[in-house]
Design a protein around this motif. Structure first.
Motif, PDB file in Angstrom:
ATOM      1  N   PHE A  34       0.832  -1.209   0.000  1.00 18.82           N
ATOM      2  CA  PHE A  34       0.000   0.000   0.000  1.00 18.82           C
ATOM      3  C   PHE A  34       0.866   1.258   0.000  1.00 18.82           C
ATOM      4  CE2 PHE A  34      -2.806  -3.130   2.265  1.00 18.82           C
ATOM      5  CZ  PHE A  34      -3.446  -3.495   1.089  1.00 18.82           C
ATOM      6  N   GLN A  35       0.248   2.334  -0.428  1.00 21.28           N
ATOM      7  CA  GLN A  35       0.946   3.610  -0.588  1.00 21.28           C
ATOM      8  C   GLN A  35       1.714   3.965   0.679  1.00 21.28           C
ATOM      9  OE1 GLN A  35      -0.864   6.793  -3.035  1.00 21.28           O
ATOM     10  NE2 GLN A  35      -0.950   7.962  -1.164  1.00 21.28           N
ATOM     11  N   SER A  36       2.988   4.180   0.511  1.00 22.69           N
ATOM     12  CA  SER A  36       3.857   4.406   1.656  1.00 22.69           C
ATOM     13  C   SER A  36       5.109   5.139   1.225  1.00 22.69           C
ATOM     14  CB  SER A  36       4.249   3.051   2.266  1.00 22.69           C
ATOM     15  OG  SER A  36       5.290   3.202   3.201  1.00 22.69           O
ATOM     16  N   ALA A  37       5.568   6.055   2.063  1.00 24.62           N
ATOM     17  CA  ALA A  37       6.810   6.773   1.756  1.00 24.62           C
ATOM     18  C   ALA A  37       7.994   6.087   2.428  1.00 24.62           C
ATOM     19  CB  ALA A  37       6.684   8.228   2.184  1.00 24.62           C
ATOM     20  N   SER A  38       8.091   4.783   2.243  1.00 25.46           N
ATOM     21  CA  SER A  38       9.248   4.047   2.723  1.00 25.46           C
ATOM     22  C   SER A  38       9.439   2.901   1.734  1.00 25.46           C
ATOM     23  CB  SER A  38       9.017   3.515   4.147  1.00 25.46           C
ATOM     24  OG  SER A  38       7.800   2.803   4.240  1.00 25.46           O
ATOM     25  N   ASN A  39      10.696   2.547   1.461  1.00 23.34           N
ATOM     26  CA  ASN A  39      10.915   1.561   0.398  1.00 23.34           C
ATOM     27  C   ASN A  39      10.366   0.185   0.787  1.00 23.34           C
ATOM     28  OD1 ASN A  39      12.977   0.485   2.028  1.00 23.34           O
ATOM     29  ND2 ASN A  39      14.542   1.748   1.015  1.00 23.34           N
ATOM     30  N   HIS A  40      10.245  -0.077   2.094  1.00 24.67           N
ATOM     31  CA  HIS A  40       9.658  -1.352   2.536  1.00 24.67           C
ATOM     32  C   HIS A  40       8.140  -1.251   2.686  1.00 24.67           C
ATOM     33  CE1 HIS A  40       9.646   0.770   6.329  1.00 24.67           C
ATOM     34  NE2 HIS A  40      10.950   0.912   6.252  1.00 24.67           N
ATOM     35  N   ARG A  41       7.658  -0.037   2.677  1.00 23.30           N
ATOM     36  CA  ARG A  41       6.215   0.238   2.710  1.00 23.30           C
ATOM     37  C   ARG A  41       5.514  -0.228   3.992  1.00 23.30           C
ATOM     38  NH1 ARG A  41       7.267  -0.456  -2.925  1.00 23.30           N
ATOM     39  NH2 ARG A  41       7.106   1.586  -3.873  1.00 23.30           N
ATOM     40  N   TYR A  42       6.258  -0.347   5.073  1.00 24.40           N
ATOM     41  CA  TYR A  42       5.615  -0.634   6.365  1.00 24.40           C
ATOM     42  C   TYR A  42       5.029   0.624   6.999  1.00 24.40           C
ATOM     43  CZ  TYR A  42       6.663  -5.553   6.432  1.00 24.40           C
ATOM     44  OH  TYR A  42       6.660  -6.881   6.138  1.00 24.40           O
ATOM     45  N   HIS A  43       5.362   1.792   6.459  1.00 19.90           N
ATOM     46  CA  HIS A  43       4.822   3.045   7.000  1.00 19.90           C
ATOM     47  C   HIS A  43       3.646   3.447   6.118  1.00 19.90           C
ATOM     48  CE1 HIS A  43       8.979   4.229   8.882  1.00 19.90           C
ATOM     49  NE2 HIS A  43       8.696   2.961   9.057  1.00 19.90           N
ATOM     50  N   PRO A  58       1.497   3.973  -5.943  1.00 19.39           N
ATOM     51  CA  PRO A  58       1.555   4.300  -7.376  1.00 19.39           C
ATOM     52  C   PRO A  58       2.831   3.765  -8.037  1.00 19.39           C
ATOM     53  CG  PRO A  58       1.724   6.299  -6.012  1.00 19.39           C
ATOM     54  CD  PRO A  58       1.348   5.177  -5.105  1.00 19.39           C
ATOM     55  N   MET A  59       3.922   3.743  -7.291  1.00 18.55           N
ATOM     56  CA  MET A  59       5.181   3.269  -7.879  1.00 18.55           C
ATOM     57  C   MET A  59       5.115   1.772  -8.190  1.00 18.55           C
ATOM     58  SD  MET A  59       9.015   3.987  -6.540  1.00 18.55           S
ATOM     59  CE  MET A  59       8.616   5.266  -5.377  1.00 18.55           C
ATOM     60  N   LEU A  60       4.229   1.065  -7.501  1.00 21.18           N
ATOM     61  CA  LEU A  60       4.039  -0.365  -7.779  1.00 21.18           C
ATOM     62  C   LEU A  60       3.052  -0.603  -8.921  1.00 21.18           C
ATOM     63  CD1 LEU A  60       3.780  -1.821  -4.144  1.00 21.18           C
ATOM     64  CD2 LEU A  60       5.770  -1.778  -5.654  1.00 21.18           C
ATOM     65  N   GLY A  61       2.462   0.484  -9.399  1.00 24.89           N
ATOM     66  CA  GLY A  61       1.495   0.358 -10.487  1.00 24.89           C
ATOM     67  C   GLY A  61       0.061   0.616 -10.047  1.00 24.89           C
ATOM     68  N   GLY A  62      -0.115   0.915  -8.760  1.00 26.59           N
ATOM     69  CA  GLY A  62      -1.451   1.269  -8.286  1.00 26.59           C
ATOM     70  C   GLY A  62      -2.404   0.075  -8.237  1.00 26.59           C
ATOM     71  N   ASN A  63      -3.643   0.366  -7.908  1.00 31.76           N
ATOM     72  CA  ASN A  63      -4.641  -0.696  -7.735  1.00 31.76           C
ATOM     73  C   ASN A  63      -4.815  -1.542  -8.998  1.00 31.76           C
ATOM     74  OD1 ASN A  63      -4.897   0.677  -5.346  1.00 31.76           O
ATOM     75  ND2 ASN A  63      -7.120   0.876  -5.422  1.00 31.76           N
ATOM     76  N   ALA A  64      -4.672  -0.909 -10.144  1.00 31.77           N
ATOM     77  CA  ALA A  64      -4.852  -1.646 -11.400  1.00 31.77           C
ATOM     78  C   ALA A  64      -3.795  -2.739 -11.526  1.00 31.77           C
ATOM     79  CB  ALA A  64      -4.776  -0.687 -12.583  1.00 31.77           C
ATOM     80  N   ALA A  65      -2.584  -2.448 -11.062  1.00 31.91           N
ATOM     81  CA  ALA A  65      -1.514  -3.455 -11.163  1.00 31.91           C
ATOM     82  C   ALA A  65      -1.805  -4.635 -10.251  1.00 31.91           C
ATOM     83  CB  ALA A  65      -0.171  -2.822 -10.809  1.00 31.91           C
ATOM     84  N   LEU A  66      -2.346  -4.363  -9.075  1.00 30.44           N
ATOM     85  CA  LEU A  66      -2.688  -5.481  -8.194  1.00 30.44           C
ATOM     86  C   LEU A  66      -3.795  -6.330  -8.815  1.00 30.44           C
ATOM     87  CD1 LEU A  66      -2.264  -7.041  -5.546  1.00 30.44           C
ATOM     88  CD2 LEU A  66      -4.041  -5.601  -4.528  1.00 30.44           C
ATOM     89  N   SER A  67      -4.786  -5.686  -9.398  1.00 32.57           N
ATOM     90  CA  SER A  67      -5.864  -6.447 -10.039  1.00 32.57           C
ATOM     91  C   SER A  67      -5.298  -7.343 -11.133  1.00 32.57           C
ATOM     92  CB  SER A  67      -6.892  -5.509 -10.673  1.00 32.57           C
ATOM     93  OG  SER A  67      -7.521  -4.755  -9.682  1.00 32.57           O
TER      94      SER A  67
END
Lengths: 488, 488
Positions: free
Chosen positions: A76-85, A94-103
């Motif tokens: 999920f959207q996070s300002a940390s490279n591990h995205r735990y925050h 968005p950098m992972l491609g957003g919700n569309a990429a997960l779908s």
């Protein structure tokens, strides 16, 4: 309480754990321009730009490896490279491609019979999370003031020289802890739990889940999630014994770090890198022989109902540890033996991305290197081949996934165990010593006298004699697997 | 450049400006528990919990009032009660009911023939906005470092004792200014512009739009928005002359504060509350008579193409000013006369919510009081009735919306103007003095000698004589409207 019901599919699962920023990067996903180079030494704050479409593009590699379930650290959207925050629980970054990429990923994974489990960080948010940001902006006038536990105004969220002024995970300013006593917060988090299930994920791995010290929260979480998907897998992060949560009313399983711990002590043993080990949550571990390993396994199994044991997530390492191979100071035999054991043990194995090609990695952040797609010469292809063999063995042998588990022999450096399902019996024996061993493996009445076993991979035939497999010779640091013919 | 094409529907529009936290609150939208009481004195930081379903529930009131277009100050997720500090441009604020509430509002408004325009804050974000938050969290390692203009690390986003360390609107720490030179930022903002158009809104009001000093940005914005909806209305916030942006390639119109300014000077005049006026962007305004008002109008009209003038958003006040009635120190005749003029002038009138029932309000935050639905005894129903009459007049008379505009008389305190469309002529005359006036209104050859005019509302008949309406008596602080019969 009735017996715990855990998802049937997990018995057949071999997980592959993906750290999304570092697994694979697709050219089709637009990226911000300021990224670290793919494959550069990982830093605490830099991004390398992996994404979920990159994973889609590598699904065939994963199919070939043999895994059939993916566990992602947070997406999920996070300002940390591990995205735990987490900044926003409703958006794939968005950098992972957003919700569309997960779908798209869900669709492509499911079409290959592959499950997808996401990481849920529900204990704490980040200081950019909307409802916390509201308190930062509006102080005592904030609408969401009771979503967190504030001690004093103004908050010192970005003032590291002073106490944060609110309850935070490990008192870290960046990670304000949710007040789950607030019904609005519960409803929010439970809604998130359900939302992504409804969008098609197959389960949740729950970050620092024991720190939400509220059984009714997890009970309701289970009801909501299972209401959306009766087969959803719920696996908590707990590093120790976890009976409290595994009675059938909260989670199905935990990340089995007790298993990890025993495997390090037994398969790595004396060779362990004590410096790196000291940086893990294990701190120190004495090397152990087969009897102590047996004791550790039997204690572990004794904690839980068989339905739970069959659904445990058994891992050798993760994003939270040095890689197993690095802890073993590069001794690939340790990784091979541990993986063979992992693939023949009860519960779902989980492979941390890249272990299969011999990627090294010290403690965080070094354990989060980019997968070396563009330097294939760096891969250990023999190791990869062995991973494929061990995984294939598990996947072709129902007894390894669903059979009973029994230790036949635990003596000095040699362990032998059996898995049995109906008429199918598999015997695995492992020699962790640096010398050849010759052993008689007691069969404990599992098979009739004179039963034939095929040695898998070599296809040599062995017969039981006097309730033993006799004269089994084990090369140094090696394992052998004997199996009765599969019922046709 | 070819002539500016402005949306046809705006010629027929009567806007109603809604400040979402304060217009109406539905019991059906879950709210955080820590809200100010509805109707309590507005504060800078408190929320009163209005929402978009509340607006849906009051649409029939608005239909009865006669308005047919809604302009909303920002609705996107924001930790400020006015929501100008955008946290997420892709989400309607959860307290407003989220995206689902906007969809419902659009559906319900459109089914009543009502348009919906949203406020786009594209010059700056908030310090909780994800890509800025990334810079706060990761400093020089941030992926989105060039989305803003950073001067030095670490940022002092929450350290008001020091300079922010980045470009910010009015150097306010809370409002980091976008770097629209960055193609990623342009693509993001233009995508937002288009996204909500595709989801059904009818246009954008652009906050501090002149501060994005980049014509190509606005040209592309127009292409994107119009590509989604060729009838979308694009109206910038500019307080002065705005020729640069109104040539047909950027915006359709501006919020016509030059109109506001002239109306304060003429209709309020000497009665103006100078203290409150001093807090507006106008600072001071000398009272003017009809000749100077005429000059102001003609100058204003002279700036722009008639298609632009016909689409201007003419307002008497807004969330950024004391209410007109308060500036007039409660003199309702000033508000009535100005509203009559507004409804008979060229361009689209816009009413700030509550003006129609005589709500008072000093400068921000007092001008953002909650609409008093639960104390109807506080409403000035005579005033409301007059608003209804003036709006109905505009809506039944095509000449008032689409006709030519011409000033017939501007002498001392008396103004007369005509609107003409084909054979339909409407003459409006207003006496701003405190005494009765009797005037002969020159008709400038607009109608044949002896033409009959109906006085609207009284239905008395008047005939032109020698190209004049003669002997028109005007009570103190009053207006009269004469119209040729509507073509049947």
């Amino acid at each position: 309480m009735s017996e715990p019901q855990t998802p049937d599919w997990v018995r057949d699962a071999v997980f592959y754990q993906i750290f999304p920023d570092r697994f694979a990067r697709s050219l089709t996903v637009p990226k911000p321009s300021h990224l670290d180079e793919w494959g550069s030494p990982p830093t605490y704050h830099g991004y390398q730009g992996g994404d979920l479409i990159g994973v889609v593009e590598r699904l065939d590699y994963l199919v070939e490896l043999g895994v059939n379930a993916l566990y992602f650290t947070p997406v999920f959207q996070s300002a940390s490279n591990h995205r735990y925050h987490t900044h926003d629980y409703e958006k794939v970054d968005p950098m992972l491609g957003g919700n569309a990429a997960l779908s798209r990923l869900l669709e492509e994974a499911h079409s290959r019979g592959m499950k997808v489990v996401l990481d849920g960080v529900f204990n704490h948010a980040s200081r950019g999370f909307f409802q916390f940001h509201d308190i930062l902006e509006n102080g005592a006038n904030a609408a969401y003031i009771d979503w967190f536990t504030v001690h004093s105004y103004p908050l010192n969220a970005y003032d590291s020289m002073n106490q944060p002024g609110y309850q935070a995970w490990w008192n870290l300013h960046a990670l304000p802890k949710f007040n789950v006593k607030n019904p609005e917060v519960r409803e929010f988090l439970l809604g998130i739990g359900r939302k992504w299930i409804d969008l098609g994920i197959d389960g949740w791995r729950l970050d620092v889940a024991n720190e939400i010290d509220d059984d009714s929260f997890w009970q309701e979480f289970r009801r909501r999630v299972r209401g959306g998907n009766p087969d959803a897998y719920i696996v908590g992060e707990v590093w120790g014994e976890a009976k409290r949560w595994l009675q059938g009313d909260m989670w199905d399983a935990v990340m089995n770090y007790l298993f990890t711990r025993a495997c390090i002590a037994f398969f790595i043993g004396e060779s362990v890198d004590r410096g790196e080990l000291g940086r893990t949550s294990f701190h120190t571990l004495d090397p152990i022989g087969a009897p102590a390993f047996r004791h550790a396994l039997e204690t572990m199994i004794g904690h839980y109902h068989p339905n739970v044991n069959a659904a445990q997530m058994n891992l050798l390492d993760s994003h939270d540890m040095p890689r197993f191979l690095t802890l073993a100071q590069g001794d690939k035999s340790a990784l091979r033996l541990a993986t063979l054991f992992q693939m023949t043990y009860t519960g779902a194995p989980s492979i941390y991305y890249g272990d299969e090609i011999g990627m090294p990695g010290k403690h965080d952040p070094d354990n989060r290197r980019a997968f070396p797609w563009y330097t294939p010469e760096s891969w250990d292809r023999d190791l990869l081949h062995d991973f494929q063999r061990y995984i294939a063995l598990r996947r072709t042998r129902p007894a390894l996934r669903r059979g009973s588990f029994q230790i036949l022999l635990a003596q000095d450096d040699v362990l032998a165990h059996a898995r049995q399902l109906g008429s199918e019996t598999v015997v695995v024996t492992i020699n962790t010593s640096r010398s050849t061993r010759r052993v008689d493996i007691p069969l404990s009445g599992l098979v009739p006298e004179g039963s034939g076993f095929d040695e898998v991979w070599t296809h040599e035939t062995h017969r039981s004699e006097g309730d033993h497999l006799r004269g089994v010779e084990l090369a140094p640091r090696s394992g052998r697997v004997f199996a009765t013919p599969l019922p046709s």
